[in-house]
Design a protein around this motif. Structure first.
Motif, PDB file in Angstrom:
ATOM      1  N   PRO A   1      53.044  23.331 -33.629  1.00 20.11           N
ATOM      2  CA  PRO A   1      52.130  24.336 -34.187  1.00 20.11           C
ATOM      3  C   PRO A   1      52.233  25.698 -33.501  1.00 20.11           C
ATOM      4  N   MET A   2      53.049  25.774 -32.413  1.00 20.29           N
ATOM      5  CA  MET A   2      53.108  27.016 -31.645  1.00 20.29           C
ATOM      6  C   MET A   2      53.623  28.185 -32.478  1.00 20.29           C
ATOM      7  N   LYS A   3      54.516  27.905 -33.410  1.00 18.45           N
ATOM      8  CA  LYS A   3      55.034  28.963 -34.264  1.00 18.45           C
ATOM      9  C   LYS A   3      53.901  29.634 -35.028  1.00 18.45           C
ATOM     10  N   GLN A   4      53.018  28.824 -35.616  1.00 19.24           N
ATOM     11  CA  GLN A   4      51.910  29.355 -36.404  1.00 19.24           C
ATOM     12  C   GLN A   4      50.863  30.020 -35.506  1.00 19.24           C
ATOM     13  N   LEU A   5      50.588  29.407 -34.356  1.00 22.08           N
ATOM     14  CA  LEU A   5      49.597  29.970 -33.430  1.00 22.08           C
ATOM     15  C   LEU A   5      50.067  31.308 -32.871  1.00 22.08           C
ATOM     16  N   PHE A   6      51.351  31.370 -32.533  1.00 20.86           N
ATOM     17  CA  PHE A   6      51.883  32.616 -31.979  1.00 20.86           C
ATOM     18  C   PHE A   6      51.863  33.728 -33.017  1.00 20.86           C
ATOM     19  N   LYS A   7      52.169  33.383 -34.254  1.00 20.65           N
ATOM     20  CA  LYS A   7      52.149  34.400 -35.315  1.00 20.65           C
ATOM     21  C   LYS A   7      50.739  34.937 -35.499  1.00 20.65           C
ATOM     22  N   LEU A   8      49.750  34.054 -35.483  1.00 16.14           N
ATOM     23  CA  LEU A   8      48.356  34.481 -35.596  1.00 16.14           C
ATOM     24  C   LEU A   8      47.977  35.391 -34.439  1.00 16.14           C
ATOM     25  N   TYR A   9      48.337  34.987 -33.233  1.00 21.75           N
ATOM     26  CA  TYR A   9      48.014  35.759 -32.033  1.00 21.75           C
ATOM     27  C   TYR A   9      48.707  37.121 -32.049  1.00 21.75           C
ATOM     28  N   SER A  10      49.996  37.122 -32.358  1.00 25.96           N
ATOM     29  CA  SER A  10      50.771  38.356 -32.265  1.00 25.96           C
ATOM     30  C   SER A  10      50.454  39.358 -33.371  1.00 25.96           C
ATOM     31  N   HIS A  11      49.918  38.866 -34.495  1.00 21.57           N
ATOM     32  CA  HIS A  11      49.632  39.773 -35.609  1.00 21.57           C
ATOM     33  C   HIS A  11      48.168  40.223 -35.658  1.00 21.57           C
ATOM     34  N   THR A  12      47.308  39.576 -34.889  1.00 21.58           N
ATOM     35  CA  THR A  12      45.891  39.947 -34.928  1.00 21.58           C
ATOM     36  C   THR A  12      45.367  40.342 -33.551  1.00 21.58           C
ATOM     37  N   ILE A  13      45.303  39.386 -32.640  1.00 21.33           N
ATOM     38  CA  ILE A  13      44.689  39.633 -31.329  1.00 21.33           C
ATOM     39  C   ILE A  13      45.481  40.639 -30.515  1.00 21.33           C
ATOM     40  N   LEU A  14      46.802  40.431 -30.408  1.00 16.94           N
ATOM     41  CA  LEU A  14      47.624  41.273 -29.544  1.00 16.94           C
ATOM     42  C   LEU A  14      47.600  42.746 -29.969  1.00 16.94           C
ATOM     43  N   PRO A  15      47.916  43.088 -31.199  1.00 16.96           N
ATOM     44  CA  PRO A  15      47.909  44.517 -31.557  1.00 16.96           C
ATOM     45  C   PRO A  15      46.518  45.141 -31.531  1.00 16.96           C
ATOM     46  N   THR A  16      45.488  44.359 -31.869  1.00 18.58           N
ATOM     47  CA  THR A  16      44.124  44.902 -31.848  1.00 18.58           C
ATOM     48  C   THR A  16      43.706  45.247 -30.433  1.00 18.58           C
ATOM     49  N   TYR A  17      43.910  44.303 -29.505  1.00 18.36           N
ATOM     50  CA  TYR A  17      43.559  44.560 -28.105  1.00 18.36           C
ATOM     51  C   TYR A  17      44.427  45.677 -27.536  1.00 18.36           C
ATOM     52  N   GLY A  18      45.727  45.657 -27.878  1.00 20.41           N
ATOM     53  CA  GLY A  18      46.625  46.693 -27.392  1.00 20.41           C
ATOM     54  C   GLY A  18      46.194  48.075 -27.824  1.00 20.41           C
ATOM     55  N   ARG A  19      45.775  48.206 -29.074  1.00 17.33           N
ATOM     56  CA  ARG A  19      45.327  49.512 -29.570  1.00 17.33           C
ATOM     57  C   ARG A  19      44.052  49.964 -28.877  1.00 17.33           C
ATOM     58  N   LEU A  20      43.131  49.029 -28.649  1.00 18.28           N
ATOM     59  CA  LEU A  20      41.859  49.388 -28.029  1.00 18.28           C
ATOM     60  C   LEU A  20      42.040  49.839 -26.589  1.00 18.28           C
TER      61      LEU A  20
END
Length: 245
Positions: free
Chosen positions: A173-192
């Motif tokens: 499931p890591m493929k799906q979890l990483f995609k979720l993380y990298s497309h939502t949490i990571l860029p949002t936190y990075g921008r903030l």
């Protein structure tokens, strides 16, 4: 041309990728370490240590750290291997300024120095280093083949290359979890935190586009390296590549 070479931080400007990457890292330099450690849950320190451990049996005396950034890999390498000389090379003066401050605090200025370099056209003579390292930087090259050929050129015959690069997991499931993380949490936190609306979206896109595994080994061999190998770490989020000249 590899897919990640087509991706630029600021696609709406007319400058080339190298200039844009420099601009991006200058913009996020003072927040880069915090973001890097937070977004990897500080596992990046473990990844670097594993890469350095692979060089330890060879006892390299002179080391070049490509895309050194703020110097974390250079500092960790100097502490573990105690080379006589380690040069950190990067295009961003802002990142290296922070690196120099950290090196001073660690009392490693007698070993580590920083030089602004175009990693696609290094100023060093042929066969200048016993080892070349790179952590989380080569996927930003505007020309991956050229950058790797330069790394091979400055490496002594029989010298060793150690690369750590972020990659995308390939299995459930890591493929799906990483995609979720990298497309939502990571860029949002990075921008903030970084206050750069595009930098971390760019970094995510390059992770997904960058060649990995067997494909990357073939690219290393084409650049002049032999005895290539790779090891996926932390469910494939990071991959370590090793090679010999």
């Amino acid at each position: 041309m590899y897919e990640q070479e087509k991706i630029k931080p600021y696609s709406d400007t007319g400058t080339d990728k190298g200039e844009q990457v420099e601009q991006m890292f200058e913009a996020i330099a003072d927040r880069y370490d915090t973001l890097n450690h937070w977004m990897s849950f500080s596992i990046d320190r473990y990844w670097r240590k594993q890469a350095i451990n692979q060089l330890a049996p060879h006892s390299p005396r002179t080391i070049l750290d490509i895309a050194t950034g703020t110097g974390d890999f250079a500092i960790q390498t100097a502490k573990q291997l105690r080379p006589t000389r380690l040069i950190g090379a990067d295009i961003s003066e802002g990142m290296m300024k922070i690196g120099r401050e950290k090196v001073d605090r660690e009392h490693l200025s007698d070993i580590i120095t920083f030089e602004k370099e175009d990693c696609l056209s290094l100023s060093f003579a042929n066969e200048s280093f016993d080892a070349v390292t790179a952590a989380f930087g080569i996927r930003n090259f505007a020309d991956l083949d050229k950058g790797l050929r330069e790394m091979c050129r400055v490496l002594r015959k029989g010298g060793h290359l150690s690369i750590v690069e972020l990659t995308h997991p390939t299995h459930f499931p890591m493929k799906q979890l990483f995609k979720l993380y990298s497309h939502t949490i990571l860029p949002t936190y990075g921008r903030l935190v970084s206050k750069d609306k595009r930098a971390y979206s760019y970094l995510t896109a390059t992770i997904e586009a960058f060649p990995q595994g067997e494909e990357m080994m073939g690219i290393l061999q084409k650049a002049g390296f032999s005895d290539t190998s790779f090891r996926r770490m932390t469910f494939g989020i990071c991959t370590m590549y090793l090679a010999t000249k």
